[in-house]
Motif scaffolding. Structure first.
Motif, PDB file in Angstrom:
ATOM      1  N   GLU A  47     -10.466   1.682 -10.012  1.00 50.51           N
ATOM      2  CA  GLU A  47     -11.340   2.230  -8.973  1.00 50.51           C
ATOM      3  C   GLU A  47     -12.804   1.966  -9.311  1.00 50.51           C
ATOM      4  OE1 GLU A  47      -8.713   3.710 -10.190  1.00 50.51           O
ATOM      5  OE2 GLU A  47      -7.465   4.126  -8.445  1.00 50.51           O
ATOM      6  N   ARG A  48     -13.132   2.128 -10.591  1.00 52.57           N
ATOM      7  CA  ARG A  48     -14.529   1.919 -10.970  1.00 52.57           C
ATOM      8  C   ARG A  48     -14.924   0.451 -10.823  1.00 52.57           C
ATOM      9  NH1 ARG A  48     -15.676   3.790 -16.519  1.00 52.57           N
ATOM     10  NH2 ARG A  48     -13.478   4.144 -16.894  1.00 52.57           N
ATOM     11  N   GLU A  49     -13.985  -0.438 -11.143  1.00 51.95           N
ATOM     12  CA  GLU A  49     -14.279  -1.864 -11.008  1.00 51.95           C
ATOM     13  C   GLU A  49     -14.486  -2.241  -9.545  1.00 51.95           C
ATOM     14  OE1 GLU A  49     -11.887  -3.394 -14.980  1.00 51.95           O
ATOM     15  OE2 GLU A  49     -11.160  -3.940 -13.003  1.00 51.95           O
ATOM     16  N   MET A  50     -13.642  -1.680  -8.673  1.00 52.16           N
ATOM     17  CA  MET A  50     -13.779  -2.000  -7.245  1.00 52.16           C
ATOM     18  C   MET A  50     -15.095  -1.457  -6.704  1.00 52.16           C
ATOM     19  SD  MET A  50      -9.967  -1.780  -5.617  1.00 52.16           S
ATOM     20  CE  MET A  50      -9.566  -0.170  -6.247  1.00 52.16           C
ATOM     21  N   VAL A  75      -3.062  -1.813  -7.686  1.00 52.11           N
ATOM     22  CA  VAL A  75      -3.403  -2.802  -8.708  1.00 52.11           C
ATOM     23  C   VAL A  75      -3.438  -2.187 -10.109  1.00 52.11           C
ATOM     24  CG1 VAL A  75      -5.903  -2.490  -8.527  1.00 52.11           C
ATOM     25  CG2 VAL A  75      -5.004  -4.730  -9.193  1.00 52.11           C
ATOM     26  N   SER A  76      -3.557  -0.865 -10.198  1.00 49.07           N
ATOM     27  CA  SER A  76      -3.630  -0.228 -11.513  1.00 49.07           C
ATOM     28  C   SER A  76      -2.340  -0.408 -12.306  1.00 49.07           C
ATOM     29  CB  SER A  76      -3.955   1.258 -11.373  1.00 49.07           C
ATOM     30  OG  SER A  76      -2.945   1.895 -10.646  1.00 49.07           O
ATOM     31  N   MET A  77      -1.274  -0.889 -11.650  1.00 46.28           N
ATOM     32  CA  MET A  77      -0.018  -1.116 -12.366  1.00 46.28           C
ATOM     33  C   MET A  77      -0.171  -2.145 -13.495  1.00 46.28           C
ATOM     34  SD  MET A  77       2.067  -3.382  -9.524  1.00 46.28           S
ATOM     35  CE  MET A  77       3.476  -3.828 -10.531  1.00 46.28           C
ATOM     36  N   PHE A  78      -1.233  -2.949 -13.436  1.00 47.20           N
ATOM     37  CA  PHE A  78      -1.429  -3.958 -14.485  1.00 47.20           C
ATOM     38  C   PHE A  78      -2.319  -3.448 -15.612  1.00 47.20           C
ATOM     39  CE2 PHE A  78      -1.274  -6.196 -10.338  1.00 47.20           C
ATOM     40  CZ  PHE A  78       0.032  -6.641 -10.448  1.00 47.20           C
ATOM     41  N   TYR A  79      -2.828  -2.234 -15.465  1.00 43.97           N
ATOM     42  CA  TYR A  79      -3.776  -1.742 -16.455  1.00 43.97           C
ATOM     43  C   TYR A  79      -3.075  -1.003 -17.585  1.00 43.97           C
ATOM     44  CZ  TYR A  79      -7.667  -2.881 -13.370  1.00 43.97           C
ATOM     45  OH  TYR A  79      -8.579  -3.554 -12.612  1.00 43.97           O
ATOM     46  N   THR A  80      -3.771  -0.882 -18.704  1.00 45.91           N
ATOM     47  CA  THR A  80      -3.231  -0.123 -19.824  1.00 45.91           C
ATOM     48  C   THR A  80      -3.270   1.361 -19.447  1.00 45.91           C
ATOM     49  OG1 THR A  80      -5.406   0.125 -20.815  1.00 45.91           O
ATOM     50  CG2 THR A  80      -4.129  -1.789 -21.484  1.00 45.91           C
ATOM     51  N   SER A 129      -8.836  -2.300   0.636  1.00 44.33           N
ATOM     52  CA  SER A 129      -9.987  -1.543   0.146  1.00 44.33           C
ATOM     53  C   SER A 129      -9.584  -0.409  -0.791  1.00 44.33           C
ATOM     54  CB  SER A 129     -10.808  -1.006   1.326  1.00 44.33           C
ATOM     55  OG  SER A 129      -9.960  -0.276   2.174  1.00 44.33           O
ATOM     56  N   ASP A 130      -8.300  -0.020  -0.788  1.00 47.92           N
ATOM     57  CA  ASP A 130      -7.853   1.046  -1.686  1.00 47.92           C
ATOM     58  C   ASP A 130      -7.331   0.490  -3.010  1.00 47.92           C
ATOM     59  OD1 ASP A 130      -8.426   3.058   0.153  1.00 47.92           O
ATOM     60  OD2 ASP A 130      -6.524   2.698   1.192  1.00 47.92           O
ATOM     61  N   GLY A 131      -7.267  -0.846  -3.093  1.00 49.90           N
ATOM     62  CA  GLY A 131      -6.763  -1.430  -4.327  1.00 49.90           C
ATOM     63  C   GLY A 131      -5.278  -1.734  -4.301  1.00 49.90           C
ATOM     64  N   VAL A 132      -4.692  -1.679  -3.099  1.00 50.42           N
ATOM     65  CA  VAL A 132      -3.267  -2.012  -2.988  1.00 50.42           C
ATOM     66  C   VAL A 132      -3.132  -3.524  -2.854  1.00 50.42           C
ATOM     67  CG1 VAL A 132      -1.180  -1.759  -1.575  1.00 50.42           C
ATOM     68  CG2 VAL A 132      -2.715   0.197  -1.934  1.00 50.42           C
ATOM     69  N   VAL A 133      -2.199  -4.107  -3.618  1.00 51.62           N
ATOM     70  CA  VAL A 133      -2.018  -5.560  -3.608  1.00 51.62           C
ATOM     71  C   VAL A 133      -1.464  -5.993  -2.252  1.00 51.62           C
ATOM     72  CG1 VAL A 133      -0.816  -7.498  -4.679  1.00 51.62           C
ATOM     73  CG2 VAL A 133      -1.614  -5.573  -6.078  1.00 51.62           C
ATOM     74  N   THR A 150     -13.409  -4.529   3.359  1.00 56.12           N
ATOM     75  CA  THR A 150     -12.042  -4.369   3.874  1.00 56.12           C
ATOM     76  C   THR A 150     -11.020  -4.705   2.804  1.00 56.12           C
ATOM     77  OG1 THR A 150     -12.019  -6.633   4.666  1.00 56.12           O
ATOM     78  CG2 THR A 150     -12.774  -4.956   6.212  1.00 56.12           C
ATOM     79  N   GLY A 151     -11.512  -5.216   1.688  1.00 56.93           N
ATOM     80  CA  GLY A 151     -10.582  -5.546   0.618  1.00 56.93           C
ATOM     81  C   GLY A 151     -11.294  -6.311  -0.464  1.00 56.93           C
ATOM     82  N   PHE A 152     -10.504  -6.849  -1.406  1.00 56.45           N
ATOM     83  CA  PHE A 152     -11.086  -7.584  -2.523  1.00 56.45           C
ATOM     84  C   PHE A 152     -10.262  -8.830  -2.818  1.00 56.45           C
ATOM     85  CE2 PHE A 152     -12.190  -3.168  -3.038  1.00 56.45           C
ATOM     86  CZ  PHE A 152     -13.540  -3.216  -3.348  1.00 56.45           C
TER      87      PHE A 152
END
Lengths: 132, 395
Positions: B193-196, B178-183, B151-155, B236-238
């Protein structure tokens, strides 16, 4: 609109330059001053330059058509000059045709046309009409 | 605890067990004790079960193979034997059983019987199989990145498609955000975060954007983000499904560029004389082309201060009411700017169909040939006869 409507005298013709936004008060003022000037100077024709107007919508189009009618009633010809491509498309899409109003690309061409019209009047009386 | 109380306590304890079958077999594998938990599992009552061989619960196949004896032997030899397999209830239905056999020995070491503990693992087995199938399915997807985030965006999970797409292997990614893949720009804007948040709110989110590979190159990703909900409806996650659309995006842009160029080519405005423009119309006119045509013509009129425009329609296969309406609008707009139009190249069949369609030309002049149209245009401009009349009153 400035408080004074810029009306320029060019020989027997008048050039009216409209600028900015037109509200009801400005429209009233323009109609009054233009008709006064036409009557006072016995102008043969009036060119109305609309390229400086901020908006040219159906309201303004009606105002212009009215102005042209008034000028004609006073015995002068009227021509609108300076309608831009975007405004032309908008007016056509709005269904505002300004059908009986003469138009010209710019003041100079408008003058030329007025002059030719006057000469043409003479030739038409003589029976020349290229529409054959 | 008194020795004499043991059987009673023992009995109570066994009877209270309902999730497992805990029974005693004699040394030959004959059932010698029973309890409610066993009945719950197998549907047999004590009377029906006690005295029967343990093969009562075995499938025909296992009986033929002599599996029960082999299991008892193995338990006697090793001191404990655990196995899983299909067992049969009284009504013939089967369940996946986990069985542990433990031998009971006399002080001398002779095996006098066995304790058999059995649990029904049918459901767990299904779940395990489903999970395994799911995992295998994910592992089989090589063209899509299908991963799980918490839920926090951690892979939290990674698949071969993700490896192929990003160049990272699971160890380098799982546990990181997951933000590691973003520009850099998207990171600053907290895009992940906004997408989630948006996916959690709307139940799903599809976005496209640039993402960064391990080697620093970027790719145009199509991402579908779906929230994983627990029984209470809490996120609980995505699940994130992503694919590389870089090529498609480039192709789309190429197609768009080419379409623009074709439009540009298909609406050429030619200045043939001072203040005279010709617009040769070729091919079928659709609404996009027609709008483009009007626009480019009027712009040229303004730029060249053209007094006359010739619309040559000899290259147009047919003029229906839509095309005619558009042509007339163009003529009208040109007139408002102060420019006269001449239509040229109308063929007899088009003339007939236009009149039958009820299309009014108004004051628009028409010539059958371009030559005549040009002559007329030049006459209008040079001789200057009646130009104002042409542009205005009769249009």
């Amino acid at each position: 609109m400035p408080d004074v409507v810029p009306i320029m005298r060019m020989g027997p013709d008048l050039l009216v330059t409209l600028q900015g936004d037109l509200d009801d008060r400005a429209v009233e003022q323009i109609e009054q001053e233009v008709t006064d000037q036409v009557a006072r100077t016995s102008a043969r024709a009036v060119l109305v330059d609309v390229s400086g107007l901020a908006v040219l919508d159906s309201f303004v189009a009606r105002v212009l058509a009215r102005l042209v009618s008034m000028v004609r009633l006073l015995g002068a010809d009227a021509t609108l000059v300076g309608i831009s491509p975007a405004v032309a498309i908008t007016l056509v899409e709005l269904g505002v045709s300004l059908r009986h109003v003469n138009t010209a690309l710019n003041a100079e061409q408008g003058m030329g046309r007025l002059r030719r019209l006057r000469e043409g009047d003479a030739s038409r009386w003589a029976g020349h009409d290229d529409r054959g | 605890m008194a020795v004499g109380d043991e059987p009673a306590h023992f009995r109570q304890m066994i009877d209270s067990i309902v999730d497992y079958e805990v029974i005693r077999l004699d040394e030959k594998g004959v059932i010698s004790s029973w309890h409610p938990g066993a009945q719950l599992l197998t549907q047999y009552t004590a009377e029906e079960a006690i005295g029967k061989p343990v093969t009562l619960f075995y499938t025909e196949e296992d009986i033929v193979e002599g599996k029960a004896d082999a299991e008892l032997r193995a338990a006697a030899e090793t001191g404990r034997y655990g196995t899983e397999g299909w067992r049969v209830r009284k009504d013939g239905s089967q369940f996946w059983a986990s069985v542990v056999l433990t031998p009971i020995r006399e002080p001398g070491g002779t095996v006098t019987g066995f304790v058999k503990v059995t649990a029904d693992l049918t459901e767990q087995r299904e779940q395990t199989l489903a999970l395994r199938a799911g995992q295998q399915m994910l592992d089989g997807i090589a063209d899509y990145e299908v991963i799980r985030l918490d839920s926090d965006g951690v892979v939290r999970s990674w698949n071969p498609g993700a490896v192929k797409l990003t160049g990272y292997v699971a160890d380098e990614v799982v546990g990181r955000h997951v933000s590691m893949f973003y520009t850099e720009e998207d990171k600053r804007g907290a895009m992940a975060e906004r997408e989630m948040a948006s996916a959690a709110r709307d139940g799903s989110l599809e976005v496209e954007g640039w993402r960064i590979r391990k080697d620093g190159t970027r790719f145009w990703a199509n991402v579908v983000l779906s929230p994983i909900l627990d029984d209470q409806g809490e996120v609980t996650g995505f699940v994130k499904v992503a694919r590389d659309l870089t090529e498609r995006r480039e192709q789309e842009q190429l197609v768009q560029r080419q379409r623009d160029e074709i439009l540009e080519l298909s609406t050429p405005v030619i200045q043939v004389w001072d203040k005279v423009l010709i617009l040769p119309l070729i091919g079928t006119l659709d609404s996009v082309r027609a709008a483009r045509l009007t626009e480019s013509l009027l712009e040229r009129i303004a730029a060249d201060q053209a007094e006359v425009v010739i619309l040559d329609v000899s290259g147009v296969p047919a003029i229906d009411s839509g095309v005619a309406r558009h042509l007339l609008k163009t003529v009208e707009a040109a007139r408002l700017m102060g420019t006269a139009s001449i239509l040229s190249g109308i063929r007899p069949e088009i003339a007939q169909s236009m009149v039958h369609l009820g299309i009014e030309l108004g004051g628009l002049r028409s010539c059958t040939s371009l030559k005549d149209a040009l002559q007329l245009a030049l006459r209008l401009v040079r001789a200057g006869a009646d130009a104002a009349d042409l542009a205005g009153r009769h249009a």
